[in-house]
Each structure stands twice: as C-alpha cells, then as structure tokens.
Design a protein around this motif. Structure first.
Motif, PDB file in Angstrom:
ATOM      1  N   ALA A  96     -16.033  98.258  72.335  1.00  0.00           N
ATOM      2  CA  ALA A  96     -15.000  97.414  71.728  1.00  0.00           C
ATOM      3  C   ALA A  96     -15.559  96.659  70.519  1.00  0.00           C
ATOM      4  CB  ALA A  96     -14.452  96.427  72.760  1.00  0.00           C
ATOM      5  N   THR A  97     -16.786  96.163  70.644  1.00  0.00           N
ATOM      6  CA  THR A  97     -17.392  95.398  69.552  1.00  0.00           C
ATOM      7  C   THR A  97     -17.705  96.287  68.351  1.00  0.00           C
ATOM      8  OG1 THR A  97     -18.383  93.921  71.201  1.00  0.00           O
ATOM      9  CG2 THR A  97     -19.250  93.802  68.969  1.00  0.00           C
ATOM     10  N   LEU A  98     -18.263  97.468  68.601  1.00  0.00           N
ATOM     11  CA  LEU A  98     -18.564  98.372  67.498  1.00  0.00           C
ATOM     12  C   LEU A  98     -17.292  98.879  66.822  1.00  0.00           C
ATOM     13  CD1 LEU A  98     -21.601 100.348  68.956  1.00  0.00           C
ATOM     14  CD2 LEU A  98     -21.615  98.839  66.972  1.00  0.00           C
ATOM     15  N   GLN A  99     -16.232  99.032  67.580  1.00  0.00           N
ATOM     16  CA  GLN A  99     -14.953  99.403  66.966  1.00  0.00           C
ATOM     17  C   GLN A  99     -14.459  98.277  66.061  1.00  0.00           C
ATOM     18  OE1 GLN A  99     -13.532 102.071  66.435  1.00  0.00           O
ATOM     19  NE2 GLN A  99     -11.438 102.297  67.199  1.00  0.00           N
ATOM     20  N   GLU A 100     -14.668  97.047  66.480  1.00  0.00           N
ATOM     21  CA  GLU A 100     -14.251  95.905  65.677  1.00  0.00           C
ATOM     22  C   GLU A 100     -15.057  95.804  64.388  1.00  0.00           C
ATOM     23  OE1 GLU A 100     -14.102  90.992  65.909  1.00  0.00           O
ATOM     24  OE2 GLU A 100     -14.496  92.162  67.725  1.00  0.00           O
ATOM     25  N   VAL A 101     -16.392  95.855  64.497  1.00  0.00           N
ATOM     26  CA  VAL A 101     -17.208  95.637  63.301  1.00  0.00           C
ATOM     27  C   VAL A 101     -17.128  96.803  62.325  1.00  0.00           C
ATOM     28  CG1 VAL A 101     -18.792  94.094  64.513  1.00  0.00           C
ATOM     29  CG2 VAL A 101     -19.348  96.525  64.355  1.00  0.00           C
ATOM     30  N   SER A 102     -16.726  97.977  62.808  1.00  0.00           N
ATOM     31  CA  SER A 102     -16.597  99.134  61.915  1.00  0.00           C
ATOM     32  C   SER A 102     -15.164  99.332  61.413  1.00  0.00           C
ATOM     33  CB  SER A 102     -17.049 100.403  62.639  1.00  0.00           C
ATOM     34  OG  SER A 102     -16.166 100.732  63.705  1.00  0.00           O
ATOM     35  N   ASP A 103     -14.276  98.418  61.755  1.00  0.00           N
ATOM     36  CA  ASP A 103     -12.861  98.552  61.353  1.00  0.00           C
ATOM     37  C   ASP A 103     -12.256  99.867  61.824  1.00  0.00           C
ATOM     38  OD1 ASP A 103     -12.764  96.054  60.036  1.00  0.00           O
ATOM     39  OD2 ASP A 103     -13.658  96.927  58.242  1.00  0.00           O
ATOM     40  N   GLY A 104     -12.561 100.213  63.084  1.00  0.00           N
ATOM     41  CA  GLY A 104     -11.914 101.378  63.692  1.00  0.00           C
ATOM     42  C   GLY A 104     -12.579 102.705  63.431  1.00  0.00           C
ATOM     43  N   ARG A 105     -13.854 102.693  63.045  1.00  0.00           N
ATOM     44  CA  ARG A 105     -14.539 103.956  62.709  1.00  0.00           C
ATOM     45  C   ARG A 105     -15.464 104.459  63.809  1.00  0.00           C
ATOM     46  NH1 ARG A 105     -18.049 102.813  58.089  1.00  0.00           N
ATOM     47  NH2 ARG A 105     -17.678 100.575  58.308  1.00  0.00           N
ATOM     48  N   PHE A 106     -15.434 103.844  64.987  1.00  0.00           N
ATOM     49  CA  PHE A 106     -16.417 104.151  66.022  1.00  0.00           C
ATOM     50  C   PHE A 106     -15.898 105.185  67.005  1.00  0.00           C
ATOM     51  CE2 PHE A 106     -18.357 103.081  70.222  1.00  0.00           C
ATOM     52  CZ  PHE A 106     -19.646 103.488  69.924  1.00  0.00           C
ATOM     53  N   ARG A 107     -16.812 106.047  67.460  1.00  0.00           N
ATOM     54  CA  ARG A 107     -16.540 107.000  68.532  1.00  0.00           C
ATOM     55  C   ARG A 107     -17.709 106.926  69.511  1.00  0.00           C
ATOM     56  NH1 ARG A 107     -12.716 111.380  68.358  1.00  0.00           N
ATOM     57  NH2 ARG A 107     -12.972 112.645  70.244  1.00  0.00           N
ATOM     58  N   LEU A 108     -17.418 106.756  70.792  1.00  0.00           N
ATOM     59  CA  LEU A 108     -18.446 106.569  71.812  1.00  0.00           C
ATOM     60  C   LEU A 108     -18.803 107.903  72.452  1.00  0.00           C
ATOM     61  CD1 LEU A 108     -20.132 104.643  73.670  1.00  0.00           C
ATOM     62  CD2 LEU A 108     -18.117 104.550  75.169  1.00  0.00           C
ATOM     63  N   GLY A 109     -20.080 108.256  72.372  1.00  0.00           N
ATOM     64  CA  GLY A 109     -20.577 109.436  73.061  1.00  0.00           C
ATOM     65  C   GLY A 109     -21.507 109.034  74.189  1.00  0.00           C
ATOM     66  N   LEU A 110     -21.229 109.519  75.387  1.00  0.00           N
ATOM     67  CA  LEU A 110     -21.992 109.165  76.582  1.00  0.00           C
ATOM     68  C   LEU A 110     -22.572 110.415  77.240  1.00  0.00           C
ATOM     69  CD1 LEU A 110     -19.479 106.674  78.256  1.00  0.00           C
ATOM     70  CD2 LEU A 110     -21.560 106.075  76.994  1.00  0.00           C
ATOM     71  N   GLY A 111     -23.656 110.239  77.961  1.00  0.00           N
ATOM     72  CA  GLY A 111     -24.232 111.338  78.713  1.00  0.00           C
ATOM     73  C   GLY A 111     -25.262 110.844  79.706  1.00  0.00           C
ATOM     74  N   PRO A 112     -25.611 111.682  80.680  1.00  0.00           N
ATOM     75  CA  PRO A 112     -26.537 111.237  81.727  1.00  0.00           C
ATOM     76  C   PRO A 112     -28.006 111.357  81.353  1.00  0.00           C
ATOM     77  CG  PRO A 112     -25.759 113.435  82.216  1.00  0.00           C
ATOM     78  CD  PRO A 112     -25.025 113.001  80.974  1.00  0.00           C
ATOM     79  N   SER A 113     -28.334 111.964  80.207  1.00  0.00           N
ATOM     80  CA  SER A 113     -29.731 112.241  79.870  1.00  0.00           C
ATOM     81  C   SER A 113     -30.324 113.121  80.980  1.00  0.00           C
ATOM     82  CB  SER A 113     -30.508 110.943  79.667  1.00  0.00           C
ATOM     83  OG  SER A 113     -31.804 111.196  79.183  1.00  0.00           O
ATOM     84  N   GLY A 114     -31.571 112.897  81.355  1.00  0.00           N
ATOM     85  CA  GLY A 114     -32.194 113.711  82.388  1.00  0.00           C
ATOM     86  C   GLY A 114     -33.143 112.888  83.224  1.00  0.00           C
ATOM     87  N   PRO A 115     -33.610 113.441  84.344  1.00  0.00           N
ATOM     88  CA  PRO A 115     -34.463 112.664  85.249  1.00  0.00           C
ATOM     89  C   PRO A 115     -35.791 112.258  84.623  1.00  0.00           C
ATOM     90  CG  PRO A 115     -34.275 114.964  85.965  1.00  0.00           C
ATOM     91  CD  PRO A 115     -33.253 114.759  84.912  1.00  0.00           C
ATOM     92  N   VAL A 116     -36.328 113.043  83.693  1.00  0.00           N
ATOM     93  CA  VAL A 116     -37.577 112.658  83.039  1.00  0.00           C
ATOM     94  C   VAL A 116     -37.416 111.310  82.343  1.00  0.00           C
ATOM     95  CG1 VAL A 116     -39.187 113.233  81.182  1.00  0.00           C
ATOM     96  CG2 VAL A 116     -38.404 115.021  82.740  1.00  0.00           C
ATOM     97  N   VAL A 117     -36.289 111.148  81.648  1.00  0.00           N
ATOM     98  CA  VAL A 117     -36.021 109.903  80.931  1.00  0.00           C
ATOM     99  C   VAL A 117     -35.573 108.805  81.888  1.00  0.00           C
ATOM    100  CG1 VAL A 117     -34.534 108.824  79.214  1.00  0.00           C
ATOM    101  CG2 VAL A 117     -35.473 111.103  78.783  1.00  0.00           C
ATOM    102  N   VAL A 118     -34.597 109.096  82.715  1.00  0.00           N
ATOM    103  CA  VAL A 118     -33.954 108.067  83.531  1.00  0.00           C
ATOM    104  C   VAL A 118     -34.912 107.499  84.578  1.00  0.00           C
ATOM    105  CG1 VAL A 118     -32.114 107.669  85.210  1.00  0.00           C
ATOM    106  CG2 VAL A 118     -31.645 108.970  83.118  1.00  0.00           C
ATOM    107  N   GLU A 119     -35.611 108.363  85.271  1.00  0.00           N
ATOM    108  CA  GLU A 119     -36.478 107.891  86.349  1.00  0.00           C
ATOM    109  C   GLU A 119     -37.829 107.400  85.825  1.00  0.00           C
ATOM    110  OE1 GLU A 119     -34.570 110.699  89.871  1.00  0.00           O
ATOM    111  OE2 GLU A 119     -36.630 111.056  89.247  1.00  0.00           O
TER     112      GLU A 119
END
Length: 333
Positions: free
Chosen positions: A81-104
């Motif tokens: 929500a904040t990045l959408q505000e500061v960019s005047d509506g130019r933001f797109r959120l990309g999410l992912g789980p990464s992998g166990p090497v990184v996460v754990e």
C-alpha cells in the motif's frame, strides 16, 4: 500484440542505492515499461523501490521477488500500500517462497509447505489492500482485527507470484493476478501456461486476466564470446548451486541428464565442468547471449510468444556495470 519490455535491476553489480536509482532512471529514459527489483541478501527491496519511486515519473516498479517468509503478510500488505502511494500507482507486488537454502539457512525459518504459505500470504495481502478489516483462519496465519490505518490504495496494486512447478503456477492462476516465470524454454513455457490457465479456471476467472512475466537472462555485447560465457556461468550457478527448484525445472523440460550433470559437478567443486554441460543449443533456449544484433532479434522472438505479456531483461551475475549498461541500451524498447 507483442509483449511489453521490462528490466530487472542488477543488484549484484551495483555499488550503491543511488546507482540502482540511476539505472532505473536510465531504463525509464530508454522506454522500459517497468523496473523489477529482487530481494536476496543485499539491499532490501522496499527502501530501494521507494527511492526509485521518488526519482522517476513514469516507469512502473515492482518486487520480483519478495520472499513470503521474511515478512508477515500484514506487513507485506502495508508495504504494498505504501509503495503504491509513493509511486502514484506504479507499483506491482511480486511474491514467492524462495527456497529452503535461503529461508532456513539465512532467515532461520522452517520452510514447511511453501505453496500453502504463499497462498495464505496472497489472500491476506489482498484483504489488507482492500482496506477492510482482516479476518483470516489458515494453516499458517490466524488474523483478526487488523485494518489499514491509512486510506487503502486506489487502485490496489496487482499481486503476482513466482512459480516453477505445475502446482506453483496453478496457484498463480487461481489466487494471484499474474505469474513470473524463468528457467524456461518455449515448450516448457507452454506447459506452465496450461497450469496457469487451469488455476484461473478453478477461480472462475478469465485466463487472459492473469499476466505472464517472463524473465530472460540477457547479455548483448560486442564481445560475443564474453556474453555467452557469463550467461552460461549464470545458468550453471542457479541449476547447480541454488537448491533443487532450478534443477527440477530444467529436468522437467526434457533435460534431466544435463541438470544432474550440472548439479553434481557444481556440488563437487568442478565449476568448469558444470558450465560446460550447458551446450550452445540449451544456452540459446534458456537465455539471450551474443552480439547486440543477435540479442535484439532473439528478444523480439520471445516478445511474439502468445503466452507472454511482458519480457523482463535480466543480467548474468558476473556482468560488470559497463556490460549491464551496454546490454540495457542494446535491448532498449
């Protein structure tokens, strides 16, 4: 209609936040539609994207990919929500789980069921962005009483997810607004597109409403052999050194023997052998590497693939700042 042309900001080669901002400004000047920023083990994506939002006027910005294990879903929603505000509506959120090497190993969190956690995160983030009070009873998250204290963004930023396997891509089609693909040949992309469409069908949604962003590792250099060498090394690093998902993705597309050879050689410290396992044919299937003229032609071909809505130019991890700059200019829209 051809796909839009976007760019992944090269976090490995940048010496400062200001350098990343400068690269985004250059991409805007050259006509790229969006600048994506991954979040790995360097600068956090949120601070950098906020800086880019203030320094640019038109180019879209986005996270590709923000891990779902390193922040709570409510915080991710606030951040979007904040990045959408500061960019005047130019933001797109990309999410992912990464992998166990990184996460754990890096975040100290049990990897558990990444698909379930990603789905619940997307559900909660969308509730947060709606401005309504969040009530959620899931396997990972149990929330009640949370609501944005500020006005919700209008419009709410779209939420994409990354996925490499059939079920992960189906999840993108069912619960998200788009899918980010990588490490794919054209036949593999068609298979995953079928998974995306199946997910959209399960959600009673129009498959055309699900945006596909294809990430391509690119090196467009006057020194053709250098371009191909650093791109080959980049692919070998991910297949051999970054957990199982990249290896499985390559094997799933008919390259099981090659994937195993790369992985075993890399794990044994035989890096040259791992790199050599990627022959010229496979290199050209997975990436774009060669002279500027060659690279432009191959990128245009990817943009004509029906399933692809956006092609994102990314860079080999060994590329220098000068090589990144040459590739960015050579492949400008």
């Amino acid at each position: 209609m051809s796909a839009s042309r976007e760019v992944f900001l090269p976090v490995a080669a940048q010496p400062s936040v200001e350098a990343l901002v400068d690269t985004a400004r250059t991409a805007e000047d050259l006509g790229y539609c969006r600048a994506w920023l991954p979040e790995t083990w360097g600068r956090d994506a949120v601070t950098v994207l906020a800086s880019i939002a203030h320094a640019t006027d038109e180019i879209g910005i986005g996270t590709s990919i923000m891990p779902v294990y390193s922040r709570s879903p409510a915080l991710i929603g606030q951040t979007a929500a904040t990045l959408q505000e500061v960019s005047d509506g130019r933001f797109r959120l990309g999410l992912g789980p990464s992998g166990p090497v990184v996460v754990e190993n890096w975040h100290g969190v049990d990897y558990g069921n990444p698909l379930k956690r990603t789905r619940e995160t997307v559900d909660i983030v969308k509730q947060v962005l709606s401005g309504e009070e969040v009530t959620y009873d899931g396997d990972y998250f149990d929330l009640s009483g949370f609501r944005l204290r500020c006005d919700p963004p209008e419009p709410a930023p779209p939420v994409d997810t990354a996925g490499m396997g059939p079920k992960a891509v189906e999840l993108s089609g069912r619960f998200a607004d788009g899918w980010h693909g990588l490490m794919l040949i054209r036949e593999g992309l068609r298979d995953r597109q079928a998974d995306l469409e199946r997910g959209a069908d399960l959600a009673n949604a129009d498959p055309a409403s699900r945006r596909t962003t294809m990430s391509l590792t690119c090196a467009a250099l006057d020194d053709r052999e250098r371009a191909r060498d650093i791109t080959r090394q980049h692919l070998a690093f991910y297949v051999g050194g970054m957990g199982t998902f990249y290896r499985d993705a390559l094997a799933r597309q008919g390259y099981e023997s090659t994937a195993e050879t790369i992985y075993e050689a890399w794990q044994a410290g035989e890096r040259d052998q791992a790199v050599a396992a990627i022959d010229d044919s496979l290199l050209d299937e997975l990436a774009i590497a060669g002279t500027p003229a060659e690279a432009r032609e191959r990128l245009r071909a990817w943009e004509q693939v029906d399933a692809v809505d956006a092609v994102a130019v990314s860079f080999p991890r060994e590329a220098t700042l000068a090589e990144i700059e040459q590739t960015t200019h050579a492949l400008a829209p």
